[in-house]
Design an enzyme around this catalytic site. Sequence first.
Site, PDB file in Angstrom:
ATOM      1  N   ARG A 149      -9.921   0.103   9.039  1.00 28.07           N
ATOM      2  CA  ARG A 149      -9.389  -1.232   9.301  1.00 28.07           C
ATOM      3  C   ARG A 149     -10.358  -2.086  10.102  1.00 28.07           C
ATOM      4  O   ARG A 149     -10.051  -3.228  10.423  1.00 28.07           O
ATOM      5  CB  ARG A 149      -8.123  -1.073  10.141  1.00 28.07           C
ATOM      6  N   ARG A 173      11.808  -5.204   5.026  1.00 27.88           N
ATOM      7  CA  ARG A 173      11.541  -3.775   4.788  1.00 27.88           C
ATOM      8  C   ARG A 173      12.502  -2.876   5.571  1.00 27.88           C
ATOM      9  O   ARG A 173      12.864  -3.150   6.700  1.00 27.88           O
ATOM     10  CB  ARG A 173      10.110  -3.437   5.211  1.00 27.88           C
ATOM     11  N   ARG A 225       0.188  -9.415  13.312  1.00 27.44           N
ATOM     12  CA  ARG A 225      -0.420  -8.425  12.410  1.00 27.44           C
ATOM     13  C   ARG A 225      -1.260  -9.114  11.336  1.00 27.44           C
ATOM     14  O   ARG A 225      -2.326  -8.634  10.977  1.00 27.44           O
ATOM     15  CB  ARG A 225       0.667  -7.559  11.767  1.00 27.44           C
ATOM     16  N   LYS A 232       0.841  -1.208   0.000  1.00 25.56           N
ATOM     17  CA  LYS A 232       0.000   0.000   0.000  1.00 25.56           C
ATOM     18  C   LYS A 232       0.875   1.257   0.000  1.00 25.56           C
ATOM     19  O   LYS A 232       0.699   2.155  -0.809  1.00 25.56           O
ATOM     20  CB  LYS A 232      -0.930   0.007   1.234  1.00 25.56           C
ATOM     21  N   ARG A 269      11.274  -1.144  10.980  1.00 23.85           N
ATOM     22  CA  ARG A 269      10.133  -0.869  11.860  1.00 23.85           C
ATOM     23  C   ARG A 269      10.078  -1.906  12.974  1.00 23.85           C
ATOM     24  O   ARG A 269      10.285  -3.085  12.738  1.00 23.85           O
ATOM     25  CB  ARG A 269       8.824  -0.925  11.046  1.00 23.85           C
TER      26      ARG A 269
HETATM   27  P1  AP5 Z   1       4.835  -1.472   1.890  1.00 26.08           P
HETATM   28  O1  AP5 Z   1       4.451  -0.732   0.652  1.00 26.08           O
HETATM   29  O2  AP5 Z   1       5.545  -0.727   2.946  1.00 26.08           O
HETATM   30  O3  AP5 Z   1       3.555  -2.278   2.454  1.00 26.08           O
HETATM   31  P2  AP5 Z   1       2.245  -1.786   3.175  1.00 26.08           P
HETATM   32  O4  AP5 Z   1       1.081  -2.444   2.514  1.00 26.08           O
HETATM   33  O5  AP5 Z   1       2.236  -0.305   3.284  1.00 26.08           O
HETATM   34  O6  AP5 Z   1       2.435  -2.512   4.564  1.00 26.08           O
HETATM   35  P3  AP5 Z   1       2.397  -1.976   6.057  1.00 26.08           P
HETATM   36  O7  AP5 Z   1       3.180  -2.959   6.861  1.00 26.08           O
HETATM   37  O8  AP5 Z   1       2.771  -0.531   6.118  1.00 26.08           O
HETATM   38  O9  AP5 Z   1       0.904  -2.149   6.371  1.00 26.08           O
HETATM   39  P4  AP5 Z   1       0.276  -2.172   7.746  1.00 26.08           P
HETATM   40  O10 AP5 Z   1      -1.130  -2.063   7.334  1.00 26.08           O
HETATM   41  O11 AP5 Z   1       0.609  -3.320   8.608  1.00 26.08           O
HETATM   42  O12 AP5 Z   1       0.974  -0.969   8.535  1.00 26.08           O
HETATM   43  P5  AP5 Z   1       0.488   0.485   8.899  1.00 26.08           P
HETATM   44  O13 AP5 Z   1       1.644   1.358   8.871  1.00 26.08           O
HETATM   45  O14 AP5 Z   1      -0.730   0.846   8.141  1.00 26.08           O
HETATM   46  O15 AP5 Z   1       5.723  -2.722   1.404  1.00 26.08           O
HETATM   47  C1  AP5 Z   1       6.244  -3.667   2.322  1.00 26.08           C
HETATM   48  C2  AP5 Z   1       7.645  -4.090   1.874  1.00 26.08           C
HETATM   49  O16 AP5 Z   1       7.557  -4.774   0.620  1.00 26.08           O
HETATM   50  C3  AP5 Z   1       8.610  -2.924   1.634  1.00 26.08           C
HETATM   51  O17 AP5 Z   1       9.887  -3.349   1.991  1.00 26.08           O
HETATM   52  C4  AP5 Z   1       8.526  -2.682   0.118  1.00 26.08           C
HETATM   53  O18 AP5 Z   1       9.717  -2.131  -0.370  1.00 26.08           O
HETATM   54  C5  AP5 Z   1       8.271  -4.081  -0.403  1.00 26.08           C
HETATM   55  N1  AP5 Z   1       7.373  -4.118  -1.576  1.00 26.08           N
HETATM   56  C6  AP5 Z   1       6.214  -3.405  -1.726  1.00 26.08           C
HETATM   57  N2  AP5 Z   1       5.618  -3.718  -2.906  1.00 26.08           N
HETATM   58  C7  AP5 Z   1       6.416  -4.651  -3.492  1.00 26.08           C
HETATM   59  C8  AP5 Z   1       6.334  -5.377  -4.721  1.00 26.08           C
HETATM   60  N3  AP5 Z   1       5.307  -5.209  -5.567  1.00 26.08           N
HETATM   61  N4  AP5 Z   1       7.327  -6.253  -5.013  1.00 26.08           N
HETATM   62  C9  AP5 Z   1       8.351  -6.435  -4.158  1.00 26.08           C
HETATM   63  N5  AP5 Z   1       8.497  -5.794  -2.985  1.00 26.08           N
HETATM   64  C10 AP5 Z   1       7.518  -4.909  -2.647  1.00 26.08           C
HETATM   65  O19 AP5 Z   1       0.013   0.269  10.417  1.00 26.08           O
HETATM   66  C11 AP5 Z   1       0.947   0.048  11.439  1.00 26.08           C
HETATM   67  C12 AP5 Z   1       0.221  -0.070  12.782  1.00 26.08           C
HETATM   68  O20 AP5 Z   1      -0.443   1.177  13.097  1.00 26.08           O
HETATM   69  C13 AP5 Z   1      -0.889  -1.124  12.853  1.00 26.08           C
HETATM   70  O21 AP5 Z   1      -0.393  -2.407  13.139  1.00 26.08           O
HETATM   71  C14 AP5 Z   1      -1.764  -0.558  13.985  1.00 26.08           C
HETATM   72  O22 AP5 Z   1      -1.187  -0.813  15.227  1.00 26.08           O
HETATM   73  C15 AP5 Z   1      -1.700   0.941  13.728  1.00 26.08           C
HETATM   74  N6  AP5 Z   1      -2.765   1.395  12.835  1.00 26.08           N
HETATM   75  C16 AP5 Z   1      -2.611   1.933  11.577  1.00 26.08           C
HETATM   76  N7  AP5 Z   1      -3.803   2.229  11.042  1.00 26.08           N
HETATM   77  C17 AP5 Z   1      -4.749   1.865  11.966  1.00 26.08           C
HETATM   78  C18 AP5 Z   1      -6.172   1.887  11.979  1.00 26.08           C
HETATM   79  N8  AP5 Z   1      -6.879   2.344  10.924  1.00 26.08           N
HETATM   80  N9  AP5 Z   1      -6.802   1.447  13.084  1.00 26.08           N
HETATM   81  C19 AP5 Z   1      -6.116   0.999  14.160  1.00 26.08           C
HETATM   82  N10 AP5 Z   1      -4.771   0.923  14.197  1.00 26.08           N
HETATM   83  C20 AP5 Z   1      -4.092   1.343  13.112  1.00 26.08           C
HETATM   84 MG    MG Z   2       2.328   1.062   4.895  1.00 29.00          MG
END
Ligand code: AP5
Ligand code: MG
Length: 219
Positions: free
Chosen positions: A88, A127, A171, A13, A160
């Site tokens: 979410r 990552r 997760r 994402k 991270r």
């Molecule tokens: P990346 O693009 O960083 O993936 P992502 O989908 O953004 O994954 P996240 O881990 O950020 O999602 P998340 O939903 O767990 O975390 P968030 O920050 O929202 O890509 C991942 C890796 O793969 C990178 O190394 C990238 O380079 C590589 N990659 C990407 N695309 C690729 C491809 N096509 N091919 C090869 N490699 C690729 O949330 C974190 C925490 O915050 C949650 O756990 C929760 O505690 C809290 N939180 C956030 N939002 C909420 C909410 N709405 N409600 C409650 N708690 C929340």
């Molecule tokens: Mg992300």
Amino acid sequence: MRLLIMGPPGAGKGSQAPLLKKTYGIPHISTGDMFRAAIKQGTPLGIQAKAYTDKGELVPDQVTINIVKERLQEPDCQAGFLLDGFPRTIAQAKALDVILKEMNISLDAVININVPDDILIQRMSGRRMCRQCGASYHITNIPPQVANVCDVCGGSLYQRKDDSLETVGNRLEVYYKQTQPLLDYYAQSGLIHHINGAKDVEDTFNQVKTILEELHDFH
Ligand code: AP5
Ligand code: MG
């Protein structure tokens, strides 16, 4: 363009976001990035959020809903927005419906990125993020030009805390239990489009672009 980008942790994402931001001139609103910024600054929100994010649990709905509501009211969102990582839970999705209704606007599309678990785990564990600008890299898939240095701003890269192997499993569990039901929620409103995110970033982006261009032609 008012978009949601969904998908399990590590689906890509955050990697699609800068491309969408550039193509459509819309702000990228990531609740995860907002929590990480608050944690870094040590604000009351950050202190509260850290207890959840470190374990891979969700931050309570009301806290999350409030920060998104405020953010959507900022002037740059008049051009549209890309919401990443929100909603979410069903409660968050319902709250978003109310917020958008109050603002007299609606979503154009929900993009869901599908990626199998083994690839998600590989992506999360490799990552690296820029401490300064938040750009995302991967030690083998998308390495920076100079090890541990951000190509965009020269900042240093870090791992991270919630990308540790113990937390990654939780997760994924939290995702399947609390977030995956949203796919049905948005299927009912006819907004959802599924794409295959297992290939590279460019291939994924091309699928997103095709969907959004078709939507545009249709309207
Ligand atoms: P990346 O693009 O960083 O993936 P992502 O989908 O953004 O994954 P996240 O881990 O950020 O999602 P998340 O939903 O767990 O975390 P968030 O920050 O929202 O890509 C991942 C890796 O793969 C990178 O190394 C990238 O380079 C590589 N990659 C990407 N695309 C690729 C491809 N096509 N091919 C090869 N490699 C690729 O949330 C974190 C925490 O915050 C949650 O756990 C929760 O505690 C809290 N939180 C956030 N939002 C909420 C909410 N709405 N409600 C409650 N708690 C929340
Ligand atoms: Mg992300």
